[in-house]
Design a protein around this motif. Sequence first.
Motif, PDB file in Angstrom:
ATOM      1  N   LEU A 131       0.715  -1.127  -0.107  1.00  0.00           N
ATOM      2  CA  LEU A 131       0.075  -0.224  -0.128  1.00  0.00           C
ATOM      3  C   LEU A 131       0.936   1.493   0.102  1.00  0.00           C
ATOM      4  CD1 LEU A 131      -2.983  -1.099   2.299  1.00  0.00           C
ATOM      5  CD2 LEU A 131      -3.066  -0.599  -0.127  1.00  0.00           C
ATOM      6  N   LEU A 132       1.883   1.219   0.880  1.00  0.00           N
ATOM      7  CA  LEU A 132       2.810   2.375   0.756  1.00  0.00           C
ATOM      8  C   LEU A 132       3.360   2.559  -0.496  1.00  0.00           C
ATOM      9  CD1 LEU A 132       4.952   4.550   1.911  1.00  0.00           C
ATOM     10  CD2 LEU A 132       6.375   2.611   2.313  1.00  0.00           C
ATOM     11  N   ASP A 133       3.924   1.594  -1.477  1.00  0.00           N
ATOM     12  CA  ASP A 133       4.360   1.711  -2.744  1.00  0.00           C
ATOM     13  C   ASP A 133       3.340   2.330  -3.629  1.00  0.00           C
ATOM     14  OD1 ASP A 133       6.791   0.747  -1.923  1.00  0.00           O
ATOM     15  OD2 ASP A 133       6.547  -1.397  -2.602  1.00  0.00           O
ATOM     16  N   ALA A 134       2.157   1.643  -3.309  1.00  0.00           N
ATOM     17  CA  ALA A 134       1.058   2.096  -4.452  1.00  0.00           C
ATOM     18  C   ALA A 134       0.801   3.769  -4.263  1.00  0.00           C
ATOM     19  CB  ALA A 134      -0.417   1.392  -4.105  1.00  0.00           C
ATOM     20  N   LEU A 135       0.669   4.122  -2.971  1.00  0.00           N
ATOM     21  CA  LEU A 135       0.729   5.610  -2.639  1.00  0.00           C
ATOM     22  C   LEU A 135       1.707   6.426  -3.058  1.00  0.00           C
ATOM     23  CD1 LEU A 135      -0.989   5.334   0.926  1.00  0.00           C
ATOM     24  CD2 LEU A 135      -2.177   6.098  -1.057  1.00  0.00           C
ATOM     25  N   LEU A 136       3.047   5.987  -2.958  1.00  0.00           N
ATOM     26  CA  LEU A 136       4.141   6.700  -3.416  1.00  0.00           C
ATOM     27  C   LEU A 136       4.174   6.855  -5.053  1.00  0.00           C
ATOM     28  CD1 LEU A 136       6.941   5.305  -0.972  1.00  0.00           C
ATOM     29  CD2 LEU A 136       5.730   7.665  -1.093  1.00  0.00           C
ATOM     30  N   ALA A 137       3.678   5.811  -5.574  1.00  0.00           N
ATOM     31  CA  ALA A 137       3.609   5.499  -7.084  1.00  0.00           C
ATOM     32  C   ALA A 137       2.476   6.668  -7.626  1.00  0.00           C
ATOM     33  CB  ALA A 137       3.308   4.231  -7.585  1.00  0.00           C
ATOM     34  N   VAL A 138       1.547   6.658  -7.174  1.00  0.00           N
ATOM     35  CA  VAL A 138       0.451   7.666  -7.905  1.00  0.00           C
ATOM     36  C   VAL A 138       0.636   9.334  -7.378  1.00  0.00           C
ATOM     37  CG1 VAL A 138      -1.166   5.776  -7.866  1.00  0.00           C
ATOM     38  CG2 VAL A 138      -1.128   7.314  -5.821  1.00  0.00           C
ATOM     39  N   ARG A 139       1.267   9.536  -6.272  1.00  0.00           N
ATOM     40  CA  ARG A 139       1.610  10.658  -5.995  1.00  0.00           C
ATOM     41  C   ARG A 139       0.541  11.631  -5.861  1.00  0.00           C
ATOM     42  NH1 ARG A 139       7.144  12.238  -6.854  1.00  0.00           N
ATOM     43  NH2 ARG A 139       6.396  14.193  -7.032  1.00  0.00           N
ATOM     44  N   ILE A 140      -0.517  11.183  -5.426  1.00  0.00           N
ATOM     45  CA  ILE A 140      -1.698  11.811  -5.037  1.00  0.00           C
ATOM     46  C   ILE A 140      -1.686  12.037  -3.452  1.00  0.00           C
ATOM     47  CG2 ILE A 140      -4.268  11.578  -4.701  1.00  0.00           C
ATOM     48  CD1 ILE A 140      -4.230   9.457  -6.978  1.00  0.00           C
ATOM     49  N   PRO A 141      -1.966  13.524  -3.238  1.00  0.00           N
ATOM     50  CA  PRO A 141      -1.993  13.900  -1.640  1.00  0.00           C
ATOM     51  C   PRO A 141      -3.202  12.937  -0.980  1.00  0.00           C
ATOM     52  CG  PRO A 141      -2.002  15.744  -2.934  1.00  0.00           C
ATOM     53  CD  PRO A 141      -2.359  14.563  -3.889  1.00  0.00           C
ATOM     54  N   THR A 142      -2.304  12.223   0.088  1.00  0.00           N
ATOM     55  CA  THR A 142      -3.308  11.218   0.961  1.00  0.00           C
ATOM     56  C   THR A 142      -2.988  11.820   2.296  1.00  0.00           C
ATOM     57  OG1 THR A 142      -2.511   9.414  -0.725  1.00  0.00           O
ATOM     58  CG2 THR A 142      -3.493   8.834   1.480  1.00  0.00           C
ATOM     59  N   VAL A 143      -4.465  11.477   3.008  1.00  0.00           N
ATOM     60  CA  VAL A 143      -4.382  11.780   4.544  1.00  0.00           C
ATOM     61  C   VAL A 143      -4.738  10.410   5.020  1.00  0.00           C
ATOM     62  CG1 VAL A 143      -5.686  13.089   6.390  1.00  0.00           C
ATOM     63  CG2 VAL A 143      -5.075  14.162   4.251  1.00  0.00           C
ATOM     64  N   GLU A 144      -4.045   9.964   6.066  1.00  0.00           N
ATOM     65  CA  GLU A 144      -4.266   8.660   6.761  1.00  0.00           C
ATOM     66  C   GLU A 144      -5.318   8.848   7.784  1.00  0.00           C
ATOM     67  OE1 GLU A 144      -1.568   5.477   9.311  1.00  0.00           O
ATOM     68  OE2 GLU A 144      -0.676   7.603   8.854  1.00  0.00           O
ATOM     69  N   VAL A 145      -6.155   7.982   8.074  1.00  0.00           N
ATOM     70  CA  VAL A 145      -7.391   8.338   9.049  1.00  0.00           C
ATOM     71  C   VAL A 145      -7.402   6.976  10.001  1.00  0.00           C
ATOM     72  CG1 VAL A 145      -9.805   8.654   9.671  1.00  0.00           C
ATOM     73  CG2 VAL A 145      -8.430  10.023   7.767  1.00  0.00           C
ATOM     74  N   HIS A 146      -7.827   7.012  11.109  1.00  0.00           N
ATOM     75  CA  HIS A 146      -7.953   5.984  12.297  1.00  0.00           C
ATOM     76  C   HIS A 146      -8.882   6.444  13.119  1.00  0.00           C
ATOM     77  CE1 HIS A 146      -4.662   3.379  10.330  1.00  0.00           C
ATOM     78  NE2 HIS A 146      -3.906   4.800  10.369  1.00  0.00           N
ATOM     79  N   LEU A 147      -9.909   5.292  13.245  1.00  0.00           N
ATOM     80  CA  LEU A 147     -10.840   5.890  14.248  1.00  0.00           C
ATOM     81  C   LEU A 147     -10.333   5.688  15.792  1.00  0.00           C
ATOM     82  CD1 LEU A 147     -13.647   3.410  12.875  1.00  0.00           C
ATOM     83  CD2 LEU A 147     -13.475   5.815  12.450  1.00  0.00           C
ATOM     84  N   SER A 148      -9.516   4.683  16.028  1.00  0.00           N
ATOM     85  CA  SER A 148      -8.783   4.939  17.282  1.00  0.00           C
ATOM     86  C   SER A 148      -7.515   5.601  17.447  1.00  0.00           C
ATOM     87  CB  SER A 148      -8.666   3.234  17.804  1.00  0.00           C
ATOM     88  OG  SER A 148      -7.993   2.463  17.048  1.00  0.00           O
ATOM     89  N   ASP A 149      -7.293   5.821  18.588  1.00  0.00           N
ATOM     90  CA  ASP A 149      -5.953   6.486  18.867  1.00  0.00           C
ATOM     91  C   ASP A 149      -4.811   5.542  18.943  1.00  0.00           C
ATOM     92  OD1 ASP A 149      -3.588   8.054  19.726  1.00  0.00           O
ATOM     93  OD2 ASP A 149      -4.515   8.674  21.210  1.00  0.00           O
ATOM     94  N   LEU A 150      -4.246   5.153  17.755  1.00  0.00           N
ATOM     95  CA  LEU A 150      -2.967   4.219  17.480  1.00  0.00           C
ATOM     96  C   LEU A 150      -2.235   4.207  18.635  1.00  0.00           C
ATOM     97  CD1 LEU A 150      -2.587   4.014  13.694  1.00  0.00           C
ATOM     98  CD2 LEU A 150      -4.188   2.678  15.159  1.00  0.00           C
ATOM     99  N   SER A 151      -1.667   5.516  19.262  1.00  0.00           N
ATOM    100  CA  SER A 151      -0.568   5.834  20.191  1.00  0.00           C
ATOM    101  C   SER A 151      -1.087   4.998  21.584  1.00  0.00           C
ATOM    102  CB  SER A 151      -0.428   7.128  20.392  1.00  0.00           C
ATOM    103  OG  SER A 151      -1.287   7.725  20.983  1.00  0.00           O
ATOM    104  N   GLN A 152      -2.498   4.714  21.743  1.00  0.00           N
ATOM    105  CA  GLN A 152      -3.081   4.329  22.988  1.00  0.00           C
ATOM    106  C   GLN A 152      -3.059   2.675  22.743  1.00  0.00           C
ATOM    107  OE1 GLN A 152      -3.043   6.022  25.882  1.00  0.00           O
ATOM    108  NE2 GLN A 152      -1.912   7.448  24.261  1.00  0.00           N
TER     109      GLN A 152
END
Length: 135
Positions: free
Chosen positions: A70-91
């Motif tokens: 998925l990282l490679d796909a996002l880097l390849a298309v070079r479309i501005p992307t915002v990552e979202v998660h419902l929960s707080d991953l740091s917790q």
Amino acid sequence: CDRRQRQMCIRDSHDLLALIQSTAQTLGLEATVYQSNHEGDLIDQIQAARGVYDGIVFNPAAYTHTSVALLDALLAVRIPTVEVHLSDLSQREAFRQISYIRPACIATFTGLGIRGYQRGMEFLWRYLLRSGDSS
């Protein structure tokens, strides 16, 4: 989804769709929603987005912590992307605090529930306005 996540997912799915459409309308955007539990499907959608969409708001769920593809796909298309998660991953567990896709993202919103999608869309809209990539 584990039991906690399943309750969150089931309760919020209709609210999430309504929030995305409402936010898009408020911002004067068109939003397309796509959900899949299959990594290859997500990669196909990312690749198909090139030249079609100005930005992506993306919740890769558990693939966050495992998918270099998925990282490679996002880097390849070079479309501005915002990552979202419902929960707080740091917790959450230590392994969930690693995001393989974050290097391809312009921002990350975690722990805001479905409001994270709204914040992500608003952030992306402002980013695109500043960069001149959106009408």
